[in-house]
Scaffold this active site. Sequence first.
Site: not given
Length: 394
Positions: A217, A239-241
């Site tokens: 995430d 991941g989602h930054g």
Amino acid sequence: MTKTNITLALLFTLLTFIDVSTSSSVVFNVVSFGAKPDGVTDSTAAFLNAWQAACVSAYSATVMVPTGTFLVKGITFTGPCKSKLKFQVAGTVVAPADYWAFGNSGYWILFNRVSKMSLVGGTFDARASGFWACRKSGQNCPPGVRSITFNGAKDVVISGVKSMNSQMSHMTLKGCTNVAVRNIKLVAPGNSPNTDGFGVQSSTGITLTGSTIQTGDDCVSIGPGSRNFLISKLNCGPGHGVSIGSLAKTLNEDGVENVTVSNSVFTGTTNGVRIKSWARASTGFVNKVFFQNLIMKNVQNPIIIDQNYCPTHQGCPTEHSGVKISQVTYRNIQGTSATQQAMNLACSKTNPCTGITLQDIKLTYNKGTPATSYCFNAVGTSLGVIQPTSCLNR
């Protein structure tokens, strides 16, 4: 037995539990309190007893976790302590393999109201593969736990820590002041559900430097009430930054202010730098944010503001986001986008984003097609070369 003999006997007993390193510092080894480095024996009570003994020490104290593997269940280390305290880990701390063991607690390792403390070294493995499988199967699962949490902490240093396979977030700060985090590594598979890396909420004076986050995430999640937060030299991906939000979860919500993300690299992430809010009324705001000197490597959505955030696309709110976004600067951001739309600034219909600055942006689409940009109700200034072409309203 005479009074003197009783006193000497008590002193001898105490010394079997501690190592006196200097006249002004005391080491409390968890093994001396009964912890077993076999990865099987429950060492929770030994860890807690070592902490409690160190916490009341009149001298600077160290809780020492030596080499070996130690099984620890849900535990809370409570402060503030009498003197400066270091929690030094040389070995590995593992959670129970049975993910039901935590119940509804929400925490694996919680440091509560600690002050003038440092957490140094070691590996913390939450062993969450069974929990992830439960979540993905749609079965009845417990809510999950954060691996390492600091609540209401002040003047803390976290250094050289590795967190693996968290059920939910790897490391979370809530209601904290003046916390320096450096050289940490947070690792979980890219497809692990909701495994945020480093999360901050209602905290001020936080630094995160020289760290690597590879998870399922957000690498970094910045929640309401976060102020004066510096991120530098971060390696993020998978991941989602780095995300500010999601915001507008509730009507009365604190803002996010003075956040800097600099000199960092994003690799294969689903977002680069993101600000996200739900499309509903809110008193929240985002102000004075600097994203600068960043490299994107095959990143989806390298630059994104999403004020219609609704990840499931079901039951989404139909209002306009009340979160006011202003004074956000994107400077010297370069690299490749995995999506053709490399820049997406979708602001609230009723609250335009203002004071947006784009300076020296060079993002290319990695399939030989020019990258594009999209703006909605985004107002600001463009400086230098902007690629893809700026779409800001002036």
